[in-house]
Write an enzyme that holds these catalytic residues in place. Structure first.
Site, PDB file in Angstrom:
ATOM      1  N   CYS A  23      15.405  46.632  31.359  1.00 28.93           N
ATOM      2  CA  CYS A  23      14.709  47.257  32.476  1.00 28.93           C
ATOM      3  C   CYS A  23      13.761  46.280  33.163  1.00 28.93           C
ATOM      4  O   CYS A  23      12.539  46.378  33.044  1.00 28.93           O
ATOM      5  CB  CYS A  23      13.965  48.485  31.985  1.00 28.93           C
ATOM      6  SG  CYS A  23      15.111  49.666  31.279  1.00 28.93           S
ATOM      7  N   GLU A  24      14.334  45.314  33.841  1.00 27.74           N
ATOM      8  CA  GLU A  24      13.588  44.326  34.629  1.00 27.74           C
ATOM      9  C   GLU A  24      14.500  43.910  35.763  1.00 27.74           C
ATOM     10  O   GLU A  24      15.690  43.665  35.541  1.00 27.74           O
ATOM     11  CB  GLU A  24      13.307  43.045  33.814  1.00 27.74           C
ATOM     12  CG  GLU A  24      12.454  43.199  32.598  1.00 27.74           C
ATOM     13  CD  GLU A  24      10.964  43.237  32.900  1.00 27.74           C
ATOM     14  OE1 GLU A  24      10.568  42.903  34.034  1.00 27.74           O
ATOM     15  OE2 GLU A  24      10.219  43.618  31.991  1.00 27.74           O
ATOM     16  N   TYR A  40      13.903  30.332  34.545  1.00 29.03           N
ATOM     17  CA  TYR A  40      13.906  29.111  35.358  1.00 29.03           C
ATOM     18  C   TYR A  40      14.773  29.248  36.597  1.00 29.03           C
ATOM     19  O   TYR A  40      15.033  28.255  37.262  1.00 29.03           O
ATOM     20  CB  TYR A  40      14.496  27.926  34.563  1.00 29.03           C
ATOM     21  CG  TYR A  40      13.932  27.637  33.211  1.00 29.03           C
ATOM     22  CD1 TYR A  40      12.601  27.271  33.058  1.00 29.03           C
ATOM     23  CD2 TYR A  40      14.751  27.673  32.093  1.00 29.03           C
ATOM     24  CE1 TYR A  40      12.112  26.955  31.790  1.00 29.03           C
ATOM     25  CE2 TYR A  40      14.272  27.355  30.837  1.00 29.03           C
ATOM     26  CZ  TYR A  40      12.943  26.997  30.697  1.00 29.03           C
ATOM     27  OH  TYR A  40      12.470  26.675  29.462  1.00 29.03           O
ATOM     28  N   GLY A  53      17.988  17.226  22.753  1.00 31.59           N
ATOM     29  CA  GLY A  53      18.314  18.588  22.340  1.00 31.59           C
ATOM     30  C   GLY A  53      19.498  19.088  23.149  1.00 31.59           C
ATOM     31  O   GLY A  53      20.638  19.109  22.704  1.00 31.59           O
ATOM     32  N   ARG A  54      19.203  19.414  24.399  1.00 35.29           N
ATOM     33  CA  ARG A  54      20.195  20.017  25.282  1.00 35.29           C
ATOM     34  C   ARG A  54      21.516  19.244  25.322  1.00 35.29           C
ATOM     35  O   ARG A  54      22.595  19.822  25.264  1.00 35.29           O
ATOM     36  CB  ARG A  54      19.604  20.085  26.696  1.00 35.29           C
ATOM     37  CG  ARG A  54      20.419  20.867  27.691  1.00 35.29           C
ATOM     38  CD  ARG A  54      19.856  20.688  29.110  1.00 35.29           C
ATOM     39  NE  ARG A  54      18.417  20.832  29.167  1.00 35.29           N
ATOM     40  CZ  ARG A  54      17.786  21.990  29.398  1.00 35.29           C
ATOM     41  NH1 ARG A  54      18.485  23.082  29.622  1.00 35.29           N
ATOM     42  NH2 ARG A  54      16.468  22.042  29.408  1.00 35.29           N
ATOM     43  N   GLY A  78      15.632  14.815  26.675  1.00 36.25           N
ATOM     44  CA  GLY A  78      15.640  15.254  28.071  1.00 36.25           C
ATOM     45  C   GLY A  78      16.906  14.960  28.839  1.00 36.25           C
ATOM     46  O   GLY A  78      16.994  15.286  30.025  1.00 36.25           O
ATOM     47  N   ARG A 128      17.283  31.950  30.345  1.00 42.82           N
ATOM     48  CA  ARG A 128      17.146  30.835  31.294  1.00 42.82           C
ATOM     49  C   ARG A 128      17.283  31.256  32.756  1.00 42.82           C
ATOM     50  O   ARG A 128      16.493  30.806  33.595  1.00 42.82           O
ATOM     51  CB  ARG A 128      18.116  29.708  30.948  1.00 42.82           C
ATOM     52  CG  ARG A 128      17.839  29.066  29.575  1.00 42.82           C
ATOM     53  CD  ARG A 128      18.700  27.844  29.315  1.00 42.82           C
ATOM     54  NE  ARG A 128      18.334  26.759  30.180  1.00 42.82           N
ATOM     55  CZ  ARG A 128      18.974  26.409  31.272  1.00 42.82           C
ATOM     56  NH1 ARG A 128      20.077  27.020  31.631  1.00 42.82           N
ATOM     57  NH2 ARG A 128      18.543  25.430  32.015  1.00 42.82           N
ATOM     58  N   TYR A 151      18.951  26.317  24.327  1.00 41.26           N
ATOM     59  CA  TYR A 151      17.914  27.220  24.845  1.00 41.26           C
ATOM     60  C   TYR A 151      18.494  28.585  25.189  1.00 41.26           C
ATOM     61  O   TYR A 151      18.056  29.247  26.125  1.00 41.26           O
ATOM     62  CB  TYR A 151      17.181  26.580  26.039  1.00 41.26           C
ATOM     63  CG  TYR A 151      16.610  25.227  25.676  1.00 41.26           C
ATOM     64  CD1 TYR A 151      15.510  25.127  24.848  1.00 41.26           C
ATOM     65  CD2 TYR A 151      17.224  24.036  26.099  1.00 41.26           C
ATOM     66  CE1 TYR A 151      15.009  23.892  24.465  1.00 41.26           C
ATOM     67  CE2 TYR A 151      16.730  22.795  25.721  1.00 41.26           C
ATOM     68  CZ  TYR A 151      15.621  22.732  24.903  1.00 41.26           C
ATOM     69  OH  TYR A 151      15.127  21.520  24.520  1.00 41.26           O
TER      70      TYR A 151
HETATM   71  C1  LIG Z   1      12.017  19.868  24.102  1.00 40.57           C
HETATM   72  C2  LIG Z   1      11.749  18.502  23.659  1.00 40.57           C
HETATM   73  C3  LIG Z   1      12.799  17.611  23.457  1.00 40.57           C
HETATM   74  C4  LIG Z   1      14.234  17.944  23.763  1.00 40.57           C
HETATM   75  O1  LIG Z   1      14.443  18.113  25.129  1.00 40.57           O
HETATM   76  P1  LIG Z   1      15.941  18.248  25.678  1.00 40.57           P
HETATM   77  O2  LIG Z   1      15.763  18.387  27.130  1.00 40.57           O
HETATM   78  O3  LIG Z   1      16.523  19.464  25.049  1.00 40.57           O
HETATM   79  O4  LIG Z   1      16.655  17.016  25.293  1.00 40.57           O
HETATM   80  C5  LIG Z   1      12.496  16.372  22.941  1.00 40.57           C
HETATM   81  N1  LIG Z   1      11.227  16.003  22.667  1.00 40.57           N
HETATM   82  C6  LIG Z   1      10.184  16.836  22.867  1.00 40.57           C
HETATM   83  C7  LIG Z   1       8.816  16.385  22.542  1.00 40.57           C
HETATM   84  C8  LIG Z   1      10.407  18.103  23.372  1.00 40.57           C
HETATM   85  O5  LIG Z   1       9.382  18.916  23.591  1.00 40.57           O
END
Ligand SMILES: *Cc1c(COP(=O)(O)O)cnc(C)c1O
Length: 415
Positions: free
Chosen positions: A336-337, A310, A269-270, A233, A306, A364
């Site tokens: 077409c949106e 969002y 991830g991000r 996160g 995204r 993402y």
């Molecule tokens: C999506 C997710 C992550 C990664 O989140 P990021 O914001 O991309 O770091 C990690 N753990 C779980 C369980 C997730 O669903």
């Protein structure tokens, strides 16, 4: 270098010429650098960084992290297959997600993953049944929901009581007791992930405190764990955000657990891939208007959802900025949106045929893309120094139409 945007030492126009647009372009150096920052923040601590595959699941990116020693956080059997295909170590895989099917549970158990992050009592019983049938105890952690506000966008917060994720911490104790008595389950950890695009380290630390309290309670009940998974996160800069360095998230957490023997896991991830990629797109048409002017580009919401999903902001830069008067454009795609935009009210000097770079599109982006409007998905390239490698070819219409079949004229198929 002629005022043209580059990825590492490769000019983006050259990539557009070779591979066409739209095209995702990733920098290997940026991936490696983000990885190093995580490792440095955890230096001296027994820790495993499990890259969240869903952020960008291209095999070349998985292979790169695998070589750097990463574990992986997966959310489907498909992602597990990707980890395997990329040479990743399945004994470093944690499996998250609220809806794991029986087939996926069996597949992951046979593969020998590190841990199932269990999200409900019902899932726990299903895993127990699958493990019994397979005669192979399943390694599990419960994903607890610490009820902490991650202070992020409501669509990407996951650790509040109102979210579908995890088990409320007060219900988890009973499930742990049950699991610890089952011969088909091996209780090895606890997991927690409160949301995405965190820009303040405080909520992660607050959640960690609740997890630590709970770990102490489990210990009093005679349940010892091998690892504590604090999720991912960590946020990145899209616009004017100033995300703290990775160490400002992880160091206080590591300090909190300094006296604990359990290995720490993280699931970013991000933060590992987001700023390592751009979406390269070309202006198809300019459509000036009295109220609003549009630049219609060849990338769309199906390629990068995204903004539509969002209301996310991505910087959009001219690849070869031109002199002359700028105007304010909504940068929109051909889909077409009305929600098909990559950015609104951007001040740019543009002409038909110009290249634009949609910034911070490494996470993402491609992984959330679709074929909506029967649009083949973009090519992906990975740049390393002066070398450019095609890591996913552009889809063809044959790729899209292949799985389908029109019925014959009568609409009745032969038996
Ligand atoms: C999506 C997710 C992550 C990664 O989140 P990021 O914001 O991309 O770091 C990690 N753990 C779980 C369980 C997730 O669903």
């Amino acid at each position: 270098m002629g005022g043209v945007l580059h990825c590492e030492s490769v000019p983006l126009p050259e990539i557009a010429r070779r591979f066409g647009t739209p095209c995702y372009v990733y920098s290997a150096a940026a991936l490696d650098e983000a990885w190093r920052e995580f490792r440095a923040a955890l230096a001296g601590r027994d820790a495993l960084v499990c890259y969240a595959v869903k952020a960008n699941s291209n095999l070349a990116i998985l292979a790169r992290f695998a070589r750097l020693g990463a574990g992986f956080d997966i959310v489907s059997g498909g992602e597990l297959a990707r980890v395997q295909a990329s040479g990743g170590d399945c004994s470093r895989v944690v499996f998250s997600g609220v809806g794991k099917s029986e087939g996926e549970l069996r597949q992951a158990l046979e593969t020998g993953i590190l841990c199932f992050n269990v999200e409900s009592a019902a899932e726990l019983s299903r895993i127990e049944r699958v493990a019994e049938a397979a005669r192979r105890p399943a390694p599990i952690a419960l994903r607890v929901n610490p009820d902490v506000d991650p202070l992020t966008h409501p669509y990407i917060s996951t650790g509040l009581r109102t979210n579908k994720f995890g088990v409320p911490i007060e219900e988890a104790a009973e499930l742990y007791l049950h699991a610890s008595r089952s011969p088909h389950l091996r209780v090895i950890g606890i997991a927690c992930h409160i949301g995405s695009q965190l820009l303040d380290p405080a909520p992660m630390l607050e959640a960690s405190g609740k997890v630590l309290d709970f770990v102490l309670r489990l210990e009093r009940d005679g349940i010892r764990l091998e690892h504590i998974d604090l999720g991912g996160g960590l946020g990145i800069r899209y616009r004017e955000e100033t995300p703290p360095p990775i160490a400002e998230f992880l160091a206080p957490v590591a300090a909190l657990f300094a006296q604990r023997p359990e290995r720490l896991l993280f699931e970013p991830g991000r933060r590992l891939v987001g700023n390592a990629g751009v979406l390269l797109t070309r202006v198809e048409y300019l459509k000036p208007g009295a109220k609003r002017s549009f630049a219609v580009v060849d990338a769309a919401m199906n390629d990068l959802v995204r903004p539509a999903l969002y209301d996310a902001w991505h910087d959009i830069a001219a690849v070869a900025p031109r002199p002359g008067p700028a105007a304010v454009y909504d940068i929109v795609g051909p889909v077409c949106e009305s929600g098909d935009f990559l950015g609104t009210a951007r001040t740019l000097a543009l002409a038909e045929g110009d290249l634009l770079a949609v910034m911070s599109a490494g996470a993402y982006g491609m992984s959330m893309s679709s074929n909506y409007n029967t649009r083949p998905r973009p090519a992906e390239v990975l740049v390393e120094g002066g070398a450019v490698r095609l890591v996913r070819r552009r889809e063809t219409l044959a790729d899209l139409l292949g799985p389908e079949q029109a019925p014959d004229e009568t609409g009745i198929s032969e038996p």
